[in-house]
Enzyme design. Structure first.
Site, PDB file in Angstrom:
ATOM      1  N   CYS A 136       0.854  -1.185   0.000  1.00 48.39           N
ATOM      2  CA  CYS A 136       0.000   0.000   0.000  1.00 48.39           C
ATOM      3  C   CYS A 136       0.897   1.244   0.000  1.00 48.39           C
ATOM      4  O   CYS A 136       1.806   1.359   0.825  1.00 48.39           O
ATOM      5  CB  CYS A 136      -0.893  -0.014   1.233  1.00 48.39           C
ATOM      6  SG  CYS A 136      -1.826   1.514   1.463  1.00 48.39           S
ATOM      7  N   CYS A 161      -7.333  -0.932   1.507  1.00 48.05           N
ATOM      8  CA  CYS A 161      -6.244  -1.487   2.300  1.00 48.05           C
ATOM      9  C   CYS A 161      -6.800  -1.821   3.687  1.00 48.05           C
ATOM     10  O   CYS A 161      -7.472  -1.003   4.304  1.00 48.05           O
ATOM     11  CB  CYS A 161      -5.114  -0.475   2.429  1.00 48.05           C
ATOM     12  SG  CYS A 161      -3.857  -0.977   3.628  1.00 48.05           S
ATOM     13  N   CYS A 216      -5.018   0.746   6.481  1.00 53.04           N
ATOM     14  CA  CYS A 216      -5.281   2.184   6.571  1.00 53.04           C
ATOM     15  C   CYS A 216      -6.603   2.603   5.924  1.00 53.04           C
ATOM     16  O   CYS A 216      -6.978   3.774   5.993  1.00 53.04           O
ATOM     17  CB  CYS A 216      -4.130   2.976   5.952  1.00 53.04           C
ATOM     18  SG  CYS A 216      -4.064   2.887   4.156  1.00 53.04           S
ATOM     19  N   CYS A 245      -8.884  -5.186  -9.552  1.00 49.70           N
ATOM     20  CA  CYS A 245      -8.459  -4.165 -10.510  1.00 49.70           C
ATOM     21  C   CYS A 245      -7.966  -2.974  -9.689  1.00 49.70           C
ATOM     22  O   CYS A 245      -8.766  -2.256  -9.088  1.00 49.70           O
ATOM     23  CB  CYS A 245      -9.666  -3.806 -11.379  1.00 49.70           C
ATOM     24  SG  CYS A 245      -9.274  -2.645 -12.679  1.00 49.70           S
TER      25      CYS A 245
HETATM   26 ZN   LIG Z   1      -2.681   1.069   3.581  1.00 50.04          ZN
END
Ligand SMILES: [Zn+2]
Length: 164
Positions: free
Chosen positions: A80, A128, A131, A151
């Protein structure tokens, strides 16, 4: 007559949405997370580039074929860009032809699939798990063994070559 037809169409869509939701749930077992990494809006703006902020924190989408990670074929992990949480392995990356980095499965504890998006009942938003940053969407037209297509916006990712 018109309203009845509309009602039937709506119920059909709702049924299909229900089936899709079950599939996402199976791929993302577990309760909705409380985000482990949190920042104020001003902090996120300072941490991310304007383009990354637009995607991760405001749910934007990059132009297709614009990310160098679309053509990234080395072994490694995609993290991320907001919190460095490992999200996807190169082992699950495939060329979807869409212009966005695509994966058929996330890493354990990588992502959270929260809700159906404006794209309709065939897609759901992917965030994610650490976060809550918006990464992209998941669809049910991916390759085996999962049949899923994550995607993902390349700007929401960083790539670390090495062990996948
Ligand atoms: Zn993250």
């Amino acid at each position: 007559m018109t309203s009845r037809r509309k009602f039937l169409l709506t119920s059909g869509a709702a049924l299909m949405a229900g089936a899709a939701a079950l599939k996402w749930r199976a791929a993302n077992a577990g309760p909705a997370p409380t985000w482990e990494v949190t920042h104020t809006d001003a902090e996120w703006r300072a941490l991310l580039s304007p383009a990354q902020y637009e995607i991760l924190r405001r749910g934007g989408t990059e132009r297709p074929f614009s990310s160098p990670l679309y053509k990234e074929h080395r072994a490694g992990r995609f993290l991320c860009a907001g919190c460095q949480n490992p999200l996807f392995s190169s082992a699950a990356k495939f060329d979807s032809g869409t212009g966005w980095p695509s994966f058929w499965k996330p890493l354990e504890r990588g992502v959270y699939t929260s809700r159906t998006t404006s794209l309709g009942f065939r897609g759901a938003e992917v965030q994610c798990r650490r976060c809550g940053g918006h990464l992209g969407d998941v669809f049910d037209d991916g390759p085996e063994p999962t049949g899923l297509r994550y995607c993902i916006d390349g700007l929401a990712l960083t790539f670390t070559p090495g062990a996948a």
